[in-house]
Each structure stands twice: as C-alpha cells, then as structure tokens.
Design a protein around this motif. Sequence first.
Motif, PDB file in Angstrom:
ATOM      1  N   VAL A  86       0.977  -3.739  -0.106  1.00 20.70           N
ATOM      2  CA  VAL A  86       1.481  -3.433   1.239  1.00 20.70           C
ATOM      3  C   VAL A  86       2.578  -2.375   1.141  1.00 20.70           C
ATOM      4  CG1 VAL A  86       1.001  -5.780   2.052  1.00 20.70           C
ATOM      5  CG2 VAL A  86       3.295  -5.208   1.251  1.00 20.70           C
ATOM      6  N   SER A  87       2.769  -1.640   2.218  1.00 19.30           N
ATOM      7  CA  SER A  87       3.887  -0.706   2.314  1.00 19.30           C
ATOM      8  C   SER A  87       4.910  -1.308   3.275  1.00 19.30           C
ATOM      9  CB  SER A  87       3.407   0.660   2.804  1.00 19.30           C
ATOM     10  OG  SER A  87       2.823   0.539   4.089  1.00 19.30           O
ATOM     11  N   ASN A  88       5.995  -0.617   3.501  1.00 24.36           N
ATOM     12  CA  ASN A  88       7.002  -1.137   4.430  1.00 24.36           C
ATOM     13  C   ASN A  88       6.444  -1.268   5.840  1.00 24.36           C
ATOM     14  OD1 ASN A  88       8.983  -1.469   2.539  1.00 24.36           O
ATOM     15  ND2 ASN A  88       9.984   0.483   2.938  1.00 24.36           N
ATOM     16  N   ALA A  89       5.582  -0.351   6.208  1.00 23.55           N
ATOM     17  CA  ALA A  89       4.983  -0.387   7.543  1.00 23.55           C
ATOM     18  C   ALA A  89       3.732   0.477   7.559  1.00 23.55           C
ATOM     19  CB  ALA A  89       5.974   0.122   8.592  1.00 23.55           C
ATOM     20  N   GLY A  90       2.717   0.009   8.281  1.00 21.22           N
ATOM     21  CA  GLY A  90       1.499   0.792   8.432  1.00 21.22           C
ATOM     22  C   GLY A  90       0.525   0.609   7.280  1.00 21.22           C
ATOM     23  N   THR A  91      -0.353   1.580   7.142  1.00 21.73           N
ATOM     24  CA  THR A  91      -1.404   1.513   6.128  1.00 21.73           C
ATOM     25  C   THR A  91      -0.914   2.073   4.797  1.00 21.73           C
ATOM     26  OG1 THR A  91      -3.117   1.745   7.824  1.00 21.73           O
ATOM     27  CG2 THR A  91      -3.749   2.258   5.566  1.00 21.73           C
ATOM     28  N   PRO A  92      -0.984   1.308   3.720  1.00 20.48           N
ATOM     29  CA  PRO A  92      -0.544   1.795   2.405  1.00 20.48           C
ATOM     30  C   PRO A  92      -1.243   3.103   2.009  1.00 20.48           C
ATOM     31  CG  PRO A  92      -0.938  -0.563   2.325  1.00 20.48           C
ATOM     32  CD  PRO A  92      -1.446  -0.094   3.667  1.00 20.48           C
ATOM     33  N   LYS A 103      -6.537   4.787  -8.115  1.00 24.40           N
ATOM     34  CA  LYS A 103      -7.278   5.626  -9.071  1.00 24.40           C
ATOM     35  C   LYS A 103      -7.606   4.840 -10.343  1.00 24.40           C
ATOM     36  CE  LYS A 103      -7.088  10.199 -11.218  1.00 24.40           C
ATOM     37  NZ  LYS A 103      -6.279  11.442 -11.391  1.00 24.40           N
ATOM     38  N   LYS A 104      -6.637   4.046 -10.826  1.00 18.64           N
ATOM     39  CA  LYS A 104      -6.859   3.243 -12.030  1.00 18.64           C
ATOM     40  C   LYS A 104      -7.861   2.115 -11.783  1.00 18.64           C
ATOM     41  CE  LYS A 104      -2.346   4.155 -14.161  1.00 18.64           C
ATOM     42  NZ  LYS A 104      -2.816   4.714 -15.428  1.00 18.64           N
ATOM     43  N   CYS A 105      -7.852   1.564 -10.565  1.00 21.05           N
ATOM     44  CA  CYS A 105      -8.827   0.523 -10.229  1.00 21.05           C
ATOM     45  C   CYS A 105     -10.248   1.071 -10.333  1.00 21.05           C
ATOM     46  CB  CYS A 105      -8.575  -0.017  -8.826  1.00 21.05           C
ATOM     47  SG  CYS A 105      -7.185  -1.153  -8.713  1.00 21.05           S
ATOM     48  N   HIS A 106     -10.439   2.278  -9.854  1.00 20.39           N
ATOM     49  CA  HIS A 106     -11.756   2.916  -9.971  1.00 20.39           C
ATOM     50  C   HIS A 106     -12.107   3.160 -11.442  1.00 20.39           C
ATOM     51  CE1 HIS A 106     -12.938   3.660  -5.796  1.00 20.39           C
ATOM     52  NE2 HIS A 106     -11.655   3.896  -5.539  1.00 20.39           N
ATOM     53  N   LEU A 107     -11.113   3.563 -12.203  1.00 20.70           N
ATOM     54  CA  LEU A 107     -11.333   3.861 -13.612  1.00 20.70           C
ATOM     55  C   LEU A 107     -11.772   2.616 -14.385  1.00 20.70           C
ATOM     56  CD1 LEU A 107     -11.097   5.960 -15.934  1.00 20.70           C
ATOM     57  CD2 LEU A 107      -8.708   5.231 -16.195  1.00 20.70           C
ATOM     58  N   PHE A 108     -11.174   1.473 -14.036  1.00 18.93           N
ATOM     59  CA  PHE A 108     -11.471   0.235 -14.758  1.00 18.93           C
ATOM     60  C   PHE A 108     -12.463  -0.658 -14.000  1.00 18.93           C
ATOM     61  CE2 PHE A 108      -7.368   1.508 -16.560  1.00 18.93           C
ATOM     62  CZ  PHE A 108      -7.648   1.405 -17.910  1.00 18.93           C
ATOM     63  N   ASN A 109     -13.112  -0.087 -12.991  1.00 22.88           N
ATOM     64  CA  ASN A 109     -14.153  -0.795 -12.252  1.00 22.88           C
ATOM     65  C   ASN A 109     -13.643  -2.120 -11.650  1.00 22.88           C
ATOM     66  OD1 ASN A 109     -16.799  -0.696 -11.275  1.00 22.88           O
ATOM     67  ND2 ASN A 109     -17.517  -2.130 -12.830  1.00 22.88           N
ATOM     68  N   ILE A 110     -12.480  -2.036 -11.025  1.00 24.01           N
ATOM     69  CA  ILE A 110     -11.868  -3.197 -10.375  1.00 24.01           C
ATOM     70  C   ILE A 110     -12.122  -3.104  -8.875  1.00 24.01           C
ATOM     71  CG2 ILE A 110      -9.665  -4.305  -9.789  1.00 24.01           C
ATOM     72  CD1 ILE A 110      -8.697  -3.346 -12.602  1.00 24.01           C
ATOM     73  N   GLN A 111     -12.521  -4.190  -8.281  1.00 24.43           N
ATOM     74  CA  GLN A 111     -12.896  -4.186  -6.859  1.00 24.43           C
ATOM     75  C   GLN A 111     -11.680  -3.934  -5.958  1.00 24.43           C
ATOM     76  OE1 GLN A 111     -14.874  -7.747  -5.536  1.00 24.43           O
ATOM     77  NE2 GLN A 111     -15.521  -6.833  -3.609  1.00 24.43           N
ATOM     78  N   ILE A 112     -11.893  -3.083  -4.959  1.00 20.93           N
ATOM     79  CA  ILE A 112     -10.857  -2.752  -3.976  1.00 20.93           C
ATOM     80  C   ILE A 112     -11.382  -3.133  -2.601  1.00 20.93           C
ATOM     81  CG2 ILE A 112      -9.456  -0.908  -2.960  1.00 20.93           C
ATOM     82  CD1 ILE A 112     -10.133   0.703  -5.584  1.00 20.93           C
ATOM     83  N   LEU A 113     -10.585  -3.879  -1.851  1.00 23.49           N
ATOM     84  CA  LEU A 113     -10.962  -4.252  -0.494  1.00 23.49           C
ATOM     85  C   LEU A 113      -9.892  -3.749   0.478  1.00 23.49           C
ATOM     86  CD1 LEU A 113     -12.341  -7.905  -0.826  1.00 23.49           C
ATOM     87  CD2 LEU A 113     -13.623  -5.778  -0.543  1.00 23.49           C
ATOM     88  N   PRO A 114     -10.171  -2.633   1.170  1.00 20.99           N
ATOM     89  CA  PRO A 114      -9.209  -2.120   2.148  1.00 20.99           C
ATOM     90  C   PRO A 114      -9.381  -2.813   3.500  1.00 20.99           C
ATOM     91  CG  PRO A 114     -11.051  -0.608   1.950  1.00 20.99           C
ATOM     92  CD  PRO A 114     -11.328  -1.737   0.994  1.00 20.99           C
ATOM     93  N   LEU A 115      -8.291  -3.259   4.076  1.00 26.09           N
ATOM     94  CA  LEU A 115      -8.334  -3.877   5.398  1.00 26.09           C
ATOM     95  C   LEU A 115      -7.953  -2.837   6.457  1.00 26.09           C
ATOM     96  CD1 LEU A 115      -8.114  -6.323   3.445  1.00 26.09           C
ATOM     97  CD2 LEU A 115      -6.762  -7.481   5.213  1.00 26.09           C
ATOM     98  N   PRO A 116      -8.582  -2.874   7.623  1.00 23.09           N
ATOM     99  CA  PRO A 116      -8.189  -1.965   8.704  1.00 23.09           C
ATOM    100  C   PRO A 116      -6.897  -2.439   9.344  1.00 23.09           C
ATOM    101  CG  PRO A 116      -9.888  -3.450   9.480  1.00 23.09           C
ATOM    102  CD  PRO A 116      -9.711  -3.747   8.019  1.00 23.09           C
ATOM    103  N   GLY A 117      -6.157  -1.505   9.913  1.00 23.76           N
ATOM    104  CA  GLY A 117      -4.906  -1.904  10.558  1.00 23.76           C
ATOM    105  C   GLY A 117      -4.081  -0.735  11.040  1.00 23.76           C
ATOM    106  N   PRO A 118      -2.810  -0.973  11.360  1.00 24.73           N
ATOM    107  CA  PRO A 118      -1.948   0.035  11.985  1.00 24.73           C
ATOM    108  C   PRO A 118      -1.730   1.280  11.137  1.00 24.73           C
ATOM    109  CG  PRO A 118      -0.981  -2.157  12.152  1.00 24.73           C
ATOM    110  CD  PRO A 118      -2.125  -2.263  11.199  1.00 24.73           C
ATOM    111  N   CYS A 119      -1.669   2.419  11.829  1.00 22.14           N
ATOM    112  CA  CYS A 119      -1.338   3.708  11.208  1.00 22.14           C
ATOM    113  C   CYS A 119      -0.701   4.574  12.286  1.00 22.14           C
ATOM    114  CB  CYS A 119      -2.581   4.376  10.637  1.00 22.14           C
ATOM    115  SG  CYS A 119      -2.280   6.025   9.960  1.00 22.14           S
ATOM    116  N   ALA A 120       0.537   4.976  12.078  1.00 22.04           N
ATOM    117  CA  ALA A 120       1.274   5.720  13.099  1.00 22.04           C
ATOM    118  C   ALA A 120       0.569   7.017  13.489  1.00 22.04           C
ATOM    119  CB  ALA A 120       2.685   6.021  12.608  1.00 22.04           C
ATOM    120  N   ALA A 121       0.013   7.718  12.508  1.00 27.59           N
ATOM    121  CA  ALA A 121      -0.632   9.008  12.780  1.00 27.59           C
ATOM    122  C   ALA A 121      -1.814   8.854  13.735  1.00 27.59           C
ATOM    123  CB  ALA A 121      -1.095   9.651  11.475  1.00 27.59           C
ATOM    124  N   ILE A 122      -2.669   7.879  13.474  1.00 24.12           N
ATOM    125  CA  ILE A 122      -3.864   7.675  14.304  1.00 24.12           C
ATOM    126  C   ILE A 122      -3.481   7.092  15.664  1.00 24.12           C
ATOM    127  CG2 ILE A 122      -6.065   6.473  14.475  1.00 24.12           C
ATOM    128  CD1 ILE A 122      -5.967   8.738  12.399  1.00 24.12           C
TER     129      ILE A 122
END
Length: 285
Positions: A86-92, A103-122
């Motif tokens: 998590v970041s302090n606020a919004g989308t990490p 980048k390292k997760c992709h390198l070591f074939n580790i699963q990544i699950l991004p959740l949708p949520g707040p983003c100030a820009a959008i």
Amino acid sequence: MNLFKNTGILYIVPTPIGNLSDITYRALETLKSVDLIACENIKHTNILLKHFNIKNILITFNKINESQKSNNLIEELKKGKKIALVSNAGTPLINDPGYLLIKKCHLFNIQILPLPGPCAAITALIASGLSTHRFCYEGFLPSKKQLRRDLLNSLKKEKRTMIFYESKHRIIETIKDIINEIGENRHIVIAREITKKWEIIYGNKAYLMLSWIKEDENRYNKGENVIIIDGYKEFKNVNISDKIINTFTILRTVLSLKQSVLITSKIHKIKKNNLYQYAITNKDK
C-alpha cells in the motif's frame, strides 16, 4: 495449469485518497488476511487500519529503502507468504515506490494481484470536462523553474489531455509557466483536495485560472493539486481579409489580445477562435 508454483502472492492494494469510506470491501478483506503489509509510513497506514479495526504486521517500504526491502519481500514471497503493498494514499506505484518490487516478482514468477481503487489523477480527469478518450500522465512537474518550463514547452503541441500533480507551494508559479509556455488561452482544470472537506474542481482558460486562484488564498494554500491541461488542437486555416486584419492590428496596439479579438469578431462577424489562431500563428509579425 498453475503458473505460480510454491510462491506467495503480492497484492497491490489502493487506499483512499482522502475519504476513508472509499475503501473497497475487497481491499479490507485483503489487508486483514495477508501475512504482512508493506507501507510507505507505518503511522499513516495505522490510521486506516485502526479505523476499520484491522490488526496486522506492518513494515516500511519507501523510496529510500525500496531496493533492499524489495529483496527482503521477494524472499518472503518465495516462502509462500501473502503480502499487501500500500502507499500513503491512492493506487501504489503511481508516483509511489513499488516498481522494483513488481519487476522482481515478474522475474521470479511470483503472482501479483492488483486491486482496483482510488487514483487522484483518474478521479480528477473524469470530472474535468476535458477529453478522456486519450490522455497522458506526467506526474509531478519539476520543482526547478527552468526544467518545469522546458517540460511544458515540449508538451505544447501534445494532442492528448495532460495530467500533472503539483504542490500548493508551486501552483501559482506553475500556472504562470503554463501561460508562458503553452498559452494563456489553453483550457486547464485544477482539482484540489479531491474527496476531502475542501475539495474543489474548477477549470477555465489559463490566464483566467491565474486570477481566479489568486482571489482566495484557500484556493492555493492547502493540499495537493491535480492539474489537467486540454490537448493541443489544430485549427483549419481560415481566410481572414485584409480589412479584418487591419481592424485587429489597430485595436491590438492599444488593447489586450482578448479585447482586440472580441471587438474585431463583433465588427466583422468572425469567430473568435479563428482570430485567436491568426494571432498565435502571426505572433512574431
């Protein structure tokens, strides 16, 4: 077929940008169930967790320690741990740490699950009234004046809607730079304190935005700002008669560009945008 064998999961969890009610049920369940939470600031994230009665292990993960902590987190993920980023606020990762870890997760074939949520820009973009079909995100503008001006000048003919972040300390100077480098008549929108008590979203031509923001110090002395700039638009060449040019030229010697355009357009019944385009094209003349 399981592509991710014997590894944990990294969850990318967006958090509210102001209003805590914007958290999703899925985000809350994730923050409860993971083995640990990697956050920019433990004190800041604890405010969120306490509000929702969540207890979990927190470790700092920020721009200073991102390289080392990424390696540590990868080792934990290899062991099968589930970790929330998590970041302090919004989308990490949007102007926040996390790129190296992903980048390292992709390198070591580790699963990544991004959740949708707040983003100030959008959030700001969809309320701006400017085109949302094609846009570019430029992040924070440079703090040094010349670098900021150079960047804005390089984007002068960018046709996509442009999104920037800017601090309260530089917002007035940045609007001045937009006027000088992109044009006083370019439409811009400022979204300040989105989802918070003092939220305001307002747009107009750049030179009018400068006077508007100066009218009330509450419009520039609080919080972070999202600046959205309308993309460059090419106008079709319009034949402007010598008679119209003469009228405009005479008026321009004693009046502002805006007044000269307005009066000339009324006298000769010509569209103001065509006159503005003529003035810009023939600026040096």
